[in-house]
Each structure stands twice: as structure tokens, then as C-alpha cells.
Write a protein that holds these residues in place. Structure first.
Motif, PDB file in Angstrom:
ATOM      1  N   ALA A  72       0.829  -1.200   0.000  1.00 42.45           N
ATOM      2  CA  ALA A  72       0.000   0.000   0.000  1.00 42.45           C
ATOM      3  C   ALA A  72       0.859   1.245   0.000  1.00 42.45           C
ATOM      4  N   SER A  73       1.947   1.218  -0.709  1.00 42.13           N
ATOM      5  CA  SER A  73       2.827   2.376  -0.748  1.00 42.13           C
ATOM      6  C   SER A  73       2.760   3.014  -2.110  1.00 42.13           C
ATOM      7  N   PRO A 101       4.661   4.725   2.488  1.00 44.46           N
ATOM      8  CA  PRO A 101       3.881   3.604   3.017  1.00 44.46           C
ATOM      9  C   PRO A 101       2.603   4.049   3.694  1.00 44.46           C
ATOM     10  N   GLY A 102       1.559   3.253   3.522  1.00 41.17           N
ATOM     11  CA  GLY A 102       0.314   3.481   4.246  1.00 41.17           C
ATOM     12  C   GLY A 102      -0.657   4.443   3.602  1.00 41.17           C
ATOM     13  N   PRO A 141      -4.460   2.726   2.453  1.00 46.48           N
ATOM     14  CA  PRO A 141      -5.540   2.631   3.439  1.00 46.48           C
ATOM     15  C   PRO A 141      -6.096   3.980   3.877  1.00 46.48           C
ATOM     16  N   VAL A 142      -5.216   4.996   3.968  1.00 44.86           N
ATOM     17  CA  VAL A 142      -5.679   6.327   4.387  1.00 44.86           C
ATOM     18  C   VAL A 142      -6.629   6.916   3.350  1.00 44.86           C
ATOM     19  N   SER A 163      -5.167  -2.456  -1.521  1.00 44.52           N
ATOM     20  CA  SER A 163      -4.264  -1.723  -0.643  1.00 44.52           C
ATOM     21  C   SER A 163      -3.326  -2.646   0.110  1.00 44.52           C
ATOM     22  N   ALA A 211      -3.999  -3.737   3.052  1.00 47.56           N
ATOM     23  CA  ALA A 211      -4.310  -3.617   4.474  1.00 47.56           C
ATOM     24  C   ALA A 211      -5.033  -4.872   4.939  1.00 47.56           C
TER      25      ALA A 211
END
Length: 443
Positions: free
Chosen positions: A141-142, A147-148, A151-152, A406, A408
Motif C-alpha cells: 500500500a505504498s 507507506p500506508g 488505506p488512508v 491496498s 491492508a
């Protein structure tokens, strides 16, 4: 501190102020206006009510600057300030989502702005959010080493969808046409489908169909070669002209070359082996349809339908929460499958296992894909016992914690460790991991 550094700090302080409080801070606003003016940038960059699309339409030269904006840096202080001004526009438009109701137009505008943000971090529009048209997403999910973000962004989009008066929007064909299918929107439609009728239901089905078709187009490319099989060397080649191996025939007969006649005398022809041994394979897909697994449910339903269309692959599909449902009769049509799902509820894996085990006729030629977060309340041991028995029988068991765009995921640690000890570690991440596993089994 240099003037350039001061300018950059002013822009970022203004950004932080607006993110936490939509009210303008006059001093920061006036200073920021002066900075963007000195940079030769339009003042509309500072207006969060103006979309990035609108800015680019008015000032086309800025489109190239937004692409990859947050993936590069240099020592030019003025260039850094310019990047800060452009980045602030993206960050404010994407992350300052406010509160209260959201219209279809506002959602569409946010999705477009999010697409520009994804381009700025080095990704394709829609990719980080798991949108069908975005293609394959990075495993972690980068985006561009960030990274992250997936999901955000997906969480922000899901929140906007929840704040929409979705039923009213669907009842209005004009507003419904403004909706762009996304995983979060499809989740809301599937959850609310029993409350829709008439025009609203028809529009909801059209959106689900569009999303299914878009995802299917992406996944179909990934599995196009999955059923090709391997050359069977035990089957003699057919001695027909189209199978003639001309290069090998010439090479093998070179000793028969006659310099005097300048002719190659061929005493043996060689043919290419083309026969493939494709053993009929049975693919059983079991999907947890509880609320936490919606992304996986949608992706795997579509993936199952694609494999069902391959030659000599017998696909069975089971969905479960506290009850298990055999969806095999509709496996060729993921749209119909999704309409028959009932999102939410708890997990009762043993019920699904009881439905799946009778479908195993030839263990060595069967793959069982189990998609779940494996949170089983008080029935973890019975489900694991069933999994162990299936695995020991020779079935290729593939546990999947998530097959989202993603990546996640949250998997019950108790199951994760035991499945690893069993030699069947949980797959998680992008759906292409599962595609690879299935290709290796079927090919």
C-alpha cells in the motif's frame, strides 16, 4: 533562515491551519497569496473550493508539475517553494474533507483530486485506493515510497460515501450518473440493496455492474495464460506440416549436405511437440462475507468467475458468515453473486468447511482457497482441524488473509502461526499474489 525557507514554512503553516480549522487565518492567507504571486502561480491554488481539475484546465502548464511532484527534490530553493505551493493544494483538497452531508458532485470532485494526489506520489490515479481502473497496486500500500497511503485514502473515500444521502442520489438518474464506482461505494450499495427499489435499485445495479466489469478487465489480463498448461513430452508430435520444426530438421541433416550438388538431402523430418497435458483441476473458493472482508469478497468473486471461464477448470464458490451459501450456480456471473451476498454477521468457518469438503473428489487435483481474517469466536480449533485434515489429504490449501488493492489486513494471530507451522502460510496483500499461486497450480 533564507527567504525561500521562510516562504516554504508560511505555506506549510497555512496548510496545517486549514487542515485543522477551515476558517481562514488572515495573516497566513495574505502572506501565502503574496508568495504564490511572486512564484507566478495562480491564486486559485490557495482556494480549497477549486478542484485541481479546474486549476489544470485554466493553467494547462501545471499538469506536468503535478505529476511526480512528491517524488523528487533538488537544491533549488525557489523550486522547493514552488513545489510546496503545489503540494499544499493537493494535500488540502484531499485531506480536508470536512463534515456533514456530501453530494455526488462533491464525491466525484474529491475522487478526481485524489487521482492527482496519487499521480503526485508516483502512482496511477485510483491505484492506491484500489479502484478498478488503477491497475495493480503495490503490495504494501505504498505509493512512491510513501507507506500506508492506500488505506488512508481508501478510508477517506469510504467516509465520504457514508456521508452521502445515497438513496436520494440513486433515485435521481442525473446525480447517479455522477457517481464513480469504487470499492467503498460498492460496499455501501451491497449493504443497502435490500432497501432500494425502482429507479434507485436499477442505478445501484448499473454501478455494481460497471465496477465488476472494470475489475474483471484488470484481473483477466493477469490470468490470461493461467490455463495454458505445459508441453507433454510423452505424447509423440503429430506429423503434419504445421508442426514441422524446420530449423531442427536442417540442423540434424547438415551431414547430408552435398557440396557438389549444392543440395541438402533430408532423410529425416523433425516435428515440434505441441500436445499439452491439462489435467482437469477443481478450484474451490471459500469467502468470508463478514463486514471486514468486503474488498476480498468482491475481488475473489470476480477472480473465481474468470477462472471458471478457463478450459478444464471446475470452479466452486462458497460464501459464509454464520451460515454457508453455495454460489457455484452463479460463479460465471460475479454480478449475480454479489447481489446474493449478505454482508456482515459473524464467522462460522466449520459450517463452510462442511459444505466444501464434499466437493473434494480428487485431493491431488484440488486447490482450496480460503479467504478470511480467521476471527472465529469460539470455533477456531474445529476450523483448524478441518483445514489440517484437508491439507493432509493432498489438497493444495491456500489461506488468504486479504486480497485487496491496498494490502491492508488483519489476521487472527492464532491462525496465522498455526497455518505457518502447517506449511500453508497466509497470503496477504494484493490479489496478484493469489493469481500467481493459482496459475502455478493450474498451469
Amino acid at each position: 533562515m533564507s527567504a525561500a525557507e521562510n516562504s516554504r514554512q508560511v505555506l506549510y503553516w497555512r496548510l496545517l491551519a486549514r487542515l485543522f480549522d477551515p476558517e481562514e487565518q488572515p495573516a497566513l492567507e495574505s502572506a501565502s497569496v503574496a508568495i504564490v504571486d511572486d512564484l507566478g502561480l495562480p491564486a486559485t491554488l490557495l482556494d480549497p473550493a477549486v478542484s485541481v481539475d479546474t486549476v489544470v484546465q485554466r493553467f494547462p502548464q501545471l499538469a506536468a508539475e503535478f505529476d511526480g511532484l512528491m517524488t523528487t527534490a533538488d537544491d533549488d530553493r525557489t523550486a522547493e517553494v514552488r513545489r510546496a505551493a503545489l503540494a499544499s493544494k493537493l494535500l488540502l483538497n484531499v485531506f480536508a474533507t470536512g463534515s456533514g452531508g456530501v453530494s455526488a458532485g462533491q464525491l466525484a470532485r474529491w475522487q478526481a483530486d485524489a487521482g492527482w494526489f496519487e499521480r503526485a506520489v508516483g502512482s496511477e490515479p485510483g491505484r492506491l485506493r484500489g479502484r478498478a481502473g488503477g491497475g495493480a497496486a503495490p503490495d504494501a500500500a505504498s505509493g512512491g515510497g510513501q507507506p500506508g497511503l492506500g488505506p488512508v485514502l481508501a478510508g477517506l473515500e469510504a467516509d465520504l460515501v457514508k456521508r452521502m444521502h445515497l438513496r436520494e442520489v440513486l433515485a435521481d438518474p442525473r446525480l447517479a450518473r455522477q457517481l464513480t464506482p469504487s470499492m467503498s461505494l460498492i460496499e455501501q450499495l451491497l449493504r443497502d440493496k435490500s432497501n432500494l427499489d425502482g429507479v434507485a435499485l436499477a442505478n445501484a445495479k448499473a454501478l455494481i455492474r460497471r465496477f465488476v466489469d472494470e475489475v474483471a478487465e484488470v484481473l483477466r489480463t493477469q490470468v490470461a495464460q493461467a490455463g495454458s498448461g505445459t508441453i507433454d513430452r510423452s505424447v509423440p508430435p503429430k506429423r503434419v506440416f504445421r508442426n514441422l520444426d524446420l530449423d531442427r530438421t536442417i540442423w540434424k541433416n547438415l551431414p547430408n549436405w552435398s557440396p557438389a550438388d549444392e543440395r541438402l538431402y533430408v532423410d529425416r523430418l523433425y516435428y515440434k511437440q505441441t500436445a499439452k497435458r491439462v489435467t482437469p483441476a477443481r478450484l474451490i473458493v471459500v469467502v468470508d462475507q463478514s463486514g471486514s472482508m468486503v474488498d476480498s469478497m468482491v475481488n475473489c468473486t470476480i477472480l473465481a468467475s474468470i477462472f471458471a471461464g478457463l478450459p478444464k477448470v471446475d470452479v466452486h464458490l462458497i460464501a459464509y458468515d454464520t451460515r454457508a451459501l453455495d454460489l457455484t450456480p452463479w460463479v460465471h456471473d460475479p454480478f449475480e453473486v454479489l447481489l446474493r451476498t449478505n454482508l456482515g454477521g459473524g464467522n462460522d468457518g466449520p459450517v463452510a468447511m462442511a459444505l466444501a469438503q464434499p466437493k473434494i473428489a480428487d485431493p491431488r487435483n484440488t486447490v482450496l482457497v480460503w479467504i478470511s481474517d480467521f476471527y472465529e469466536f469460539d470455533r477456531s480449533q474445529p476450523l483448524f482441524d478441518g483445514i489440517e485434515a484437508v491439507h493432509r489429504s493432498g489438497v493444495r490449501f491456500i489461506p488468504v488473509g486479504s486480497v485487496t488493492s491496498s494490502g491492508a489486513q488483519s489476521v487472527n494471530p492464532w491462525f496465522r502461526q498455526r497455518l505457518k507451522d502447517l506449511g500453508t502460510p497466509v497470503i496477504s496483500g494484493h490479489i496478484r499474489k493469489l493469481v500467481t499461486e493459482l496459475k502455478n497450480f493450474i498451469a
